[in-house]
Structures are given as C-alpha cells and as structure tokens.
Design a protein around this motif. Structure first.
Motif, short mmCIF file in Angstrom:
data_model
loop_
_atom_site.label_atom_id
_atom_site.label_comp_id
_atom_site.label_asym_id
_atom_site.label_seq_id
_atom_site.Cartn_x
_atom_site.Cartn_y
_atom_site.Cartn_z
N ARG A 127 0.84 -1.19 0.00
CA ARG A 127 0.00 0.00 0.00
C ARG A 127 0.88 1.24 0.00
N CYS A 128 0.31 2.33 -0.48
CA CYS A 128 1.02 3.61 -0.51
C CYS A 128 1.37 4.03 0.93
N ALA A 129 2.58 4.52 1.12
CA ALA A 129 3.03 4.90 2.45
C ALA A 129 2.27 6.09 3.01
N GLU A 130 1.57 6.83 2.16
CA GLU A 130 0.89 8.04 2.62
C GLU A 130 -0.62 7.88 2.65
N CYS A 175 1.93 5.87 -4.26
CA CYS A 175 1.10 5.77 -5.45
C CYS A 175 1.37 6.98 -6.36
N SER A 176 0.80 6.95 -7.55
CA SER A 176 1.04 8.03 -8.51
C SER A 176 0.40 9.34 -8.06
N SER A 177 -0.59 9.29 -7.18
CA SER A 177 -1.20 10.53 -6.69
C SER A 177 -0.35 11.20 -5.63
N CYS A 178 0.46 10.43 -4.91
CA CYS A 178 1.33 10.98 -3.86
C CYS A 178 2.78 11.13 -4.31
N HIS A 179 3.10 10.61 -5.48
CA HIS A 179 4.47 10.67 -6.01
C HIS A 179 4.38 11.08 -7.47
N TRP A 180 4.77 12.32 -7.77
CA TRP A 180 4.66 12.86 -9.13
C TRP A 180 6.00 12.84 -9.86
N ASN A 181 6.95 12.05 -9.37
CA ASN A 181 8.29 11.99 -9.96
C ASN A 181 8.99 13.36 -9.90
N ASP A 182 8.74 14.10 -8.82
CA ASP A 182 9.46 15.36 -8.63
C ASP A 182 10.93 15.07 -8.32
N LEU A 183 11.81 15.98 -8.72
CA LEU A 183 13.25 15.81 -8.54
C LEU A 183 13.75 16.76 -7.46
N GLU A 243 23.11 15.05 -7.68
CA GLU A 243 22.19 14.77 -8.78
C GLU A 243 20.76 14.66 -8.24
N PRO A 244 19.82 15.41 -8.80
CA PRO A 244 18.43 15.34 -8.31
C PRO A 244 17.85 13.94 -8.49
N ARG A 245 17.13 13.48 -7.50
CA ARG A 245 16.50 12.16 -7.51
C ARG A 245 14.98 12.31 -7.37
N LYS A 246 14.28 11.25 -7.73
CA LYS A 246 12.83 11.27 -7.66
C LYS A 246 12.37 11.10 -6.21
N VAL A 247 11.52 12.01 -5.77
CA VAL A 247 11.01 11.97 -4.40
C VAL A 247 9.50 12.19 -4.44
N SER A 248 8.85 11.82 -3.36
CA SER A 248 7.40 11.99 -3.26
C SER A 248 7.05 13.46 -3.05
N ARG A 249 5.76 13.77 -3.17
CA ARG A 249 5.32 15.14 -2.99
C ARG A 249 5.58 15.63 -1.56
N CYS A 250 5.30 14.78 -0.60
CA CYS A 250 5.51 15.16 0.79
C CYS A 250 6.99 15.40 1.07
#
Length: 441
Positions: A206-209, A234-242, A256-263
């Motif tokens: 399950r999504c951690a958030e 999930c894709s709603s809580c993680h938008w592939n932000d760097l 180097e920027p890495r992919k992190v969740s929105r939170c």
C-alpha cells in the motif's frame, strides 16, 4: 433566413438560451393567415437549430437568488446540443467558430454555478494548513489532492502559506495530509541514510501516505519509490518530482536530483536553507576530499574573528555590514553548521565567490576605512617589527589563551610562553600577594 441576419437578430434581442418560445409567426406569401401548426424554427437536424444556445446571454454574470438543479441540468443539455452542432457544421467555418465560443460560455456558466467563488472565505484552516484563497487567474497549477489541473480562470483554489500545498476549493474537505511546516517546526532534521528501502511487502503493498493499493507491475496503481525516505507511494502521492537528497550529498558528495514523493519534496524545500548539518560529526573525512569546504571553513572562521570589531564599531553598525550575510545568518554565529543550500552552492562554486567578496569588504573596513578598528590591531611582541596585525590575517597566529596576535613564524619559532600570558600571570600573582598582605593582622 440567412445565417448572418439570424445571428444579428438574436444578439440584439438578448434571448435566454432556455427560453423555448418560438419566433413570431410570419405571414404567408399569398397574404393568408399563418398556419398555426407550422414550425418556423429550423428542424432539429439543421445545424442552425442550435443557434438559440446563448448567443447573447452574458454567461459570466452570476445567477440571482437561488441556484436550482434545473438550471444546471438545462445548461448540460445545452452543452451537449452545442457539441453536436459543432460536429455537424463545416470545419473552419464561421458558424463552427461561433458555436465553439458558445460552448466555452456555457461551460463557464456551468462551472460558475457549481463552484461559486464569491462566497468562499479567504482563509481556511485544515490539519494545520493555513489556506489562503488565490486571486491569480492566469497561472495554471496542479491540485495536490486530485492531481488534476487547476483552471484559475473558472475555479477557486487555495494555497497553504506554510508548505505551499495547492488544491481546489472543492478538494479542501478531502485533504488528509498534515502541513509539513509543523513537522519542520517540531523536528528539523534530515534522514541521513541513503534510500533506506525496506521493501514493498513491509508496507502491505500500500502507498506509504494514502494507503492506496500499489504494486510494481502497475496494477491497480504503480508503486513509485521515494529516494529520500525509501518508501513506495502511489502516482497521486508521487509525481516523480526531482530534488537533491541530503544523505547522498553528505556521504557521497552527490548532488544529482532524484525522484522523491510530494511530501518529501515539500519537506526538503522547507529545510533546504536551515543550518542543521554538522559536517564534522556526520562525515569528517569530507574535508579531506573537498577542497572548497576547507576554503569555506577558513573564510567563516575569519568572519567570526571580524565580528567583534563590527559589534563595537559605530560606523560598521550604521553601515550594517553584518547584514551582508543576512541570508546565511549562521555564518556569523558559528563555523560548524551548514545548510543543504550551502552545500549545493559550494559544489556549484557560487558560495566561494560571494563569501570571498564579503570577506574582502569586511577586511577593507577594518584595515583601511575605519580608524577605530585599526586602533584595535596588534603588534607582534616577539619580534616587535612589521605592520599592525589582525587575527584574520593569513600570516598570523593567535594565542588560544589570551587571543594575542603574532607573526606565524615568530609564534612557532619561539620556545618560550606567550609574552602577554606571562605578563597577565605576573599581574595576577602580584594582586594575590597584595590581598594576602592586607588580610594579615
């Protein structure tokens, strides 16, 4: 009847799109009475039959009084009829362009009925978020709750002033994520382990958030890993932000920027300028491999030695020289704490250049511009030669006990104790002897 003539008559008459009244009956060519059963409106199959759909109504005006469900239903029916009309009309024709404009007006009116912006309060507090209603209509944003576009022209939306969480007005009651600003205020520290992954099974898939079901195969939702927390979202809580991950920067000098969740992205954005990293304790070997860090540390130590001059100098206080470092206030407090932004600027070469300029400005004030600061200089008591010395000069050494300044070569070549320390010691002994003699009867 010609299209242009009919269009002009409707615009002048300001007809309501929901008024089903037909046009006044026309006389027959032979002079007889009009046929009551005759329909003067175009047949439904004719593309001109939908020209009544709000050609002249002001769709941006707010409804007066109560909003009835029938109004919304009729608008939806008019929108569907307008869609069919657009498909039936010739492409790139003037009639089709006018129909598209009508469709836009009808949709704006429908959205206004569903989302009345005038009655929304300016401030809303939800889960420690302090939401303010945005007034910008031209900026396109994404809703952090439903992950859809916020159309500022027709939709009301709010932004949290603490963590910059954005959402539609209709999504406010559904917000379930507490404000990250509260976490930063209560626990301002980083996760310093590099991507501490524990596995998707430990999260019960399950999504951690939001606890939505996720899987690595993307069914029902794709599991995306956050490089900062190591958890899956999930894709709603993680938008592939760097974002730059602090643990990788400190341990591997990797920016180097890495992919992190929105939170995580919001948390890192709020923490990026906070001096919470004590590099000497976290990774002391980093100074052996990064020369820029050694240079920055020396400049910071010199600035700390200059600070007492500025505090006691009237001209420096009036010029507010220390405000040159107002964006990095911790530089005038200690030389050990760093922020993540400091490390990013050091790696990019920006901090070394700016700090060198400030160091030069400070030294110029003390050694050249201000007579009061010059009078607080030192003369080497070991050789009694040379110019006036200051503790931040590169060729000097400072006694750790009395803070006296000497030439470096003189200080290390002299095997005796510091002359100033010896003089202070003799003075203390004499004062002690005098007090003892006065105490004797």
């Amino acid at each position: 009847m010609a299209y242009d003539e009919r269009l002009a008559r409707f615009r002048q008459a300001h007809l309501n799109p929901f008024d089903k009244a037909s046009e006044p009956p026309q006389e027959r060519p032979d002079g007889g009475d009009p046929d009551p059963g005759q329909r003067l409106d175009p047949p439904s199959g004719d593309p001109g039959s939908a020209l009544d759909l709000g050609l002249a109504e002001d769709h941006f005006s707010r409804p007066v009084g109560l909003i009835l469900a029938s109004d919304v239903q009729q608008l939806r029916q008019a929108i569907e009829e307008c869609k069919r009309l657009i498909l039936a009309l010739p492409e790139h024709s003037e009639q089709q362009k006018d129909a598209v404009v009508r469709l836009i007006h009808l949709r704006l009116k429908l959205q206004e009925l569903k989302d009345p912006s005038e009655d929304e309060p300016n401030i809303r507090v939800v889960l420690e978020h302090r939401f303010y209603k945005e007034k910008s209509k031209s900026v396109k944003q994404m809703c952090d709750k439903c992950s859809t576009i916020i159309w500022g022209l027709i939709q009301t939306w709010y932004t949290c002033t603490g963590c910059y969480y954005r959402c539609h007005s209709k999504c406010l009651p559904l917000v379930s994520k507490p404000c990250v600003r509260a976490k930063v205020s209560h626990q301002a520290e980083y996760q310093l382990s590099i991507c501490p992954e524990s596995g998707l099974d430990s999260q019960d898939y399950r999504c951690a958030e939001c606890r939505a079901p996720v899987s690595l195969r993307g069914v029902p939702s794709e599991a995306r890993q956050c490089d900062y927390t190591g958890l899956y979202y999930c894709s709603s809580c993680h938008w592939n932000d760097l974002a730059v991950v602090p643990a990788r920067a400190i341990h591997n000098w990797d920016f180097e920027p890495r992919k992190v969740s929105r939170c995580s992205m919001r948390y890192l954005a709020l923490m990026v300028s906070r001096p919470v990293l004590k590099l000497r304790e976290i990774n002391p070997l980093l100074f052996n491999y990064v020369e820029e860090l050694v240079e920055i540390r020396k400049l910071r130590q010199d600035i700390l030695l200059m600070k007492p001059y500025f505090i006691t100098c009237k001209e420096a206080m009036e010029a507010r020289l220390l405000l040159q470092l107002q964006d990095r206030q911790h530089f005038v407090e200690n030389d050990e704490m760093y922020s993540l932004q400091d490390l990013i600027d050091i790696e990019a070469g920006r901090l070394s250049c700016s700090l060198t300029e400030i160091h030069t400005l400070f030294a110029k004030h003390i050694k050249l511009d201000c007579e009061r600061c010059q009078a607080k200089g030192f003369v080497c008591e070991l050789c009694k030669e040379g110019d006036v010395l200051f503790p931040f000069d590169s060729h000097t050494s400072v006694c750790t006990d009395c803070s006296a300044v000497f030439h470096r070569d003189c200080y290390y070549d002299n095997s005796t104790t510091c002359p100033k320390c010896a003089r202070l010691s003799l003075r203390k002994q004499s004062l002690f002897q005098d007090s003892t003699m006065e105490a004797e009867p």
